[in-house]
Design a protein around this motif. Structure first.
Motif, PDB file in Angstrom:
ATOM      1  N   ARG A 214       1.044  -1.225   0.134  1.00  0.00           N
ATOM      2  CA  ARG A 214       0.123   0.324   0.097  1.00  0.00           C
ATOM      3  C   ARG A 214       0.830   1.300  -0.031  1.00  0.00           C
ATOM      4  O   ARG A 214       1.948   1.162   0.639  1.00  0.00           O
ATOM      5  CB  ARG A 214      -1.044  -0.167   1.267  1.00  0.00           C
ATOM      6  CG  ARG A 214      -1.845   1.330   1.457  1.00  0.00           C
ATOM      7  CD  ARG A 214      -2.593   0.872   2.656  1.00  0.00           C
ATOM      8  NE  ARG A 214      -3.495   2.266   3.067  1.00  0.00           N
ATOM      9  CZ  ARG A 214      -4.179   1.997   4.390  1.00  0.00           C
ATOM     10  NH1 ARG A 214      -4.105   0.843   4.892  1.00  0.00           N
ATOM     11  NH2 ARG A 214      -4.917   3.191   4.460  1.00  0.00           N
ATOM     12  N   ILE A 215       0.360   2.121  -0.763  1.00  0.00           N
ATOM     13  CA  ILE A 215       1.194   3.462  -0.871  1.00  0.00           C
ATOM     14  C   ILE A 215       0.367   4.608  -0.189  1.00  0.00           C
ATOM     15  O   ILE A 215      -0.750   4.701  -0.606  1.00  0.00           O
ATOM     16  CB  ILE A 215       1.728   3.733  -2.205  1.00  0.00           C
ATOM     17  CG1 ILE A 215       2.801   2.585  -2.692  1.00  0.00           C
ATOM     18  CG2 ILE A 215       2.472   5.246  -2.153  1.00  0.00           C
ATOM     19  CD1 ILE A 215       2.938   2.734  -4.023  1.00  0.00           C
ATOM     20  N   LEU A 216       0.848   5.352   0.833  1.00  0.00           N
ATOM     21  CA  LEU A 216       0.230   6.595   1.228  1.00  0.00           C
ATOM     22  C   LEU A 216       1.295   7.932   0.523  1.00  0.00           C
ATOM     23  O   LEU A 216       2.461   7.947   0.779  1.00  0.00           O
ATOM     24  CB  LEU A 216       0.422   6.669   2.551  1.00  0.00           C
ATOM     25  CG  LEU A 216      -0.337   5.715   3.581  1.00  0.00           C
ATOM     26  CD1 LEU A 216      -0.426   5.957   4.944  1.00  0.00           C
ATOM     27  CD2 LEU A 216      -1.892   5.512   2.966  1.00  0.00           C
ATOM     28  N   GLY A 217       0.540   8.443  -0.426  1.00  0.00           N
ATOM     29  CA  GLY A 217       1.176   9.504  -1.095  1.00  0.00           C
ATOM     30  C   GLY A 217       0.876  11.023  -0.568  1.00  0.00           C
ATOM     31  O   GLY A 217      -0.271  11.350  -0.210  1.00  0.00           O
ATOM     32  N   LEU A 218       1.914  11.646  -0.105  1.00  0.00           N
ATOM     33  CA  LEU A 218       1.584  13.045   0.723  1.00  0.00           C
ATOM     34  C   LEU A 218       2.243  14.146  -0.089  1.00  0.00           C
ATOM     35  O   LEU A 218       3.290  13.928  -0.879  1.00  0.00           O
ATOM     36  CB  LEU A 218       2.589  12.846   1.964  1.00  0.00           C
ATOM     37  CG  LEU A 218       1.900  12.020   2.963  1.00  0.00           C
ATOM     38  CD1 LEU A 218       2.863  11.810   4.145  1.00  0.00           C
ATOM     39  CD2 LEU A 218       0.504  12.528   3.700  1.00  0.00           C
ATOM     40  N   THR A 219       1.586  15.431  -0.250  1.00  0.00           N
ATOM     41  CA  THR A 219       2.117  16.439  -0.765  1.00  0.00           C
ATOM     42  C   THR A 219       1.659  17.647  -0.024  1.00  0.00           C
ATOM     43  O   THR A 219       0.389  17.796   0.315  1.00  0.00           O
ATOM     44  CB  THR A 219       1.608  16.448  -1.984  1.00  0.00           C
ATOM     45  OG1 THR A 219       2.239  17.555  -3.042  1.00  0.00           O
ATOM     46  CG2 THR A 219       0.244  16.712  -2.468  1.00  0.00           C
ATOM     47  N   ASP A 220       2.511  18.577   0.336  1.00  0.00           N
ATOM     48  CA  ASP A 220       2.077  19.729   1.167  1.00  0.00           C
ATOM     49  C   ASP A 220       1.469  19.421   2.323  1.00  0.00           C
ATOM     50  O   ASP A 220       0.383  20.246   2.897  1.00  0.00           O
ATOM     51  CB  ASP A 220       1.111  20.855   0.393  1.00  0.00           C
ATOM     52  CG  ASP A 220       2.186  21.173  -0.964  1.00  0.00           C
ATOM     53  OD1 ASP A 220       3.073  21.549  -0.675  1.00  0.00           O
ATOM     54  OD2 ASP A 220       1.389  21.316  -1.944  1.00  0.00           O
ATOM     55  N   GLY A 221       1.700  18.247   3.030  1.00  0.00           N
ATOM     56  CA  GLY A 221       1.093  17.727   4.194  1.00  0.00           C
ATOM     57  C   GLY A 221      -0.192  17.214   4.113  1.00  0.00           C
ATOM     58  O   GLY A 221      -0.714  16.917   5.035  1.00  0.00           O
ATOM     59  N   ARG A 222      -0.780  17.046   3.298  1.00  0.00           N
ATOM     60  CA  ARG A 222      -1.902  16.408   2.835  1.00  0.00           C
ATOM     61  C   ARG A 222      -1.891  14.942   2.135  1.00  0.00           C
ATOM     62  O   ARG A 222      -0.741  14.630   1.397  1.00  0.00           O
ATOM     63  CB  ARG A 222      -2.952  17.350   2.217  1.00  0.00           C
ATOM     64  CG  ARG A 222      -2.564  17.480   0.772  1.00  0.00           C
ATOM     65  CD  ARG A 222      -3.619  18.547  -0.118  1.00  0.00           C
ATOM     66  NE  ARG A 222      -3.188  18.841  -1.423  1.00  0.00           N
ATOM     67  CZ  ARG A 222      -3.541  17.863  -2.290  1.00  0.00           C
ATOM     68  NH1 ARG A 222      -3.983  16.635  -2.201  1.00  0.00           N
ATOM     69  NH2 ARG A 222      -3.002  18.301  -3.789  1.00  0.00           N
ATOM     70  N   LEU A 223      -2.870  14.095   2.602  1.00  0.00           N
ATOM     71  CA  LEU A 223      -2.793  12.912   1.898  1.00  0.00           C
ATOM     72  C   LEU A 223      -3.353  13.132   0.521  1.00  0.00           C
ATOM     73  O   LEU A 223      -4.774  13.422   0.365  1.00  0.00           O
ATOM     74  CB  LEU A 223      -3.558  11.973   2.757  1.00  0.00           C
ATOM     75  CG  LEU A 223      -3.667  10.451   2.169  1.00  0.00           C
ATOM     76  CD1 LEU A 223      -2.263   9.890   2.459  1.00  0.00           C
ATOM     77  CD2 LEU A 223      -4.449   9.599   3.244  1.00  0.00           C
TER      78      LEU A 223
END
Length: 258
Positions: A214-223
């Motif tokens: 499973r991958i959790l992709g984060l950008t600018d502090g959000r999921l």
């Protein structure tokens, strides 16, 4: 199982490092946190090991409950949680075996740790080194080992703790691609064999796709993404890395992310 419910972090200077994140991570899953530097990956890991208390939301661990509910709950959670660091955090003048044995200290009362650890602990440490292919280097100083070998000592130290959860913060960032693949292969193989939940932050998209359940992709502090590796499309990668995909699609974007 780990359960994150609306976990958010705002630092005293007003920077919101992590916007509300909710996720359930079943026992034994291999999860990669993916995203650029500053996306919130390290902050999320520090919430999971109790080094950063969320500004809001809760982190719950199976058998512990909310990990910040009391000092006792936090100590129990940390005993169950192994950590692997980017810069190894080994003691260079000590042997690989003695470094791995430090993973056993939390299993004993404070006064007991000033004495030689029991034979059972030494056997666990040797077995952990054997599982990462370093039993023959057990009595060698770690400052004489290569970077990849040192990181494998770090993995062995975490496994000697007999954890239910392993957290790793960019554990292969300083390694060449072939060594990085071997180190991650060792880590995820052992976690899968032992039913350990692993949560690992990476920059390398290709490695995330290869090893993660499973991958959790984060950008600018959000999921921005939560799903299986095959759901990580070019458009989602563009959103995570906040820029147009280079010619060649996801794989070139993966290289750019490294």
């Amino acid at each position: 199982m780990l359960n994150l419910h609306q976990v958010a972090v705002t630092y005293p200077n007003g920077v919101q490092a992590l916007q509300p994140v909710s996720a359930e991570i079943p026992r034994g899953r291999l999860v990669v946190l993916l995203g650029p530097s500053g996306a919130g990956k390290s902050t999320l890991l520090r919430c999971l090991n109790g080094l950063v208390r969320p500004s809001r939301g809760t982190v719950e661990a199976e058998g512990v409950g909310p990990i910040f509910a009391s000092a006792a709950a936090l100590r129990r959670h940390r005993r169950d949680t192994g950590m692997i660091f980017q810069q190894h955090h080994l003691i260079g003048r000590l042997t690989a075996l003695r470094n791995v044995l430090t993973g056993r200290l939390a299993a004993h009362p404070g006064l007991r740790t000033v004495l030689p650890l029991p034979r059972h602990d030494r056997l666990l440490a040797l077995q952990a080194l054997d599982r990462v292919g370093l039993a023959d280097r057990a009595l060698e100083r770690v400052d004489r080992l290569s970077g990849g070998q040192q990181q494998r000592v770090g993995i062995a130290r975490a496994m000697a703790q007999e954890p239910r959860i392993v957290l790793a913060d960019e554990p292969v960032a300083s390694l060449d691609p072939a060594t990085a693949e071997r180190v991650l292969g060792d880590l995820f193989r052992i976690c899968r064999e032992d039913g350990i939940t692993a949560i690992v932050s990476l920059h390398q998209v290709a490695l995330a796709r290869r090893f993660a359940d499973r991958i959790l992709g984060l950008t600018d502090g959000r999921l921005a993404f939560d799903g299986a590796p095959d759901g990580l499309t070019d458009s989602i990668l563009q959103e995570i890395y906040a820029g147009p995909a280079p010619a060649g699609g996801a794989e070139r974007l993966a290289a750019a992310a490294e």
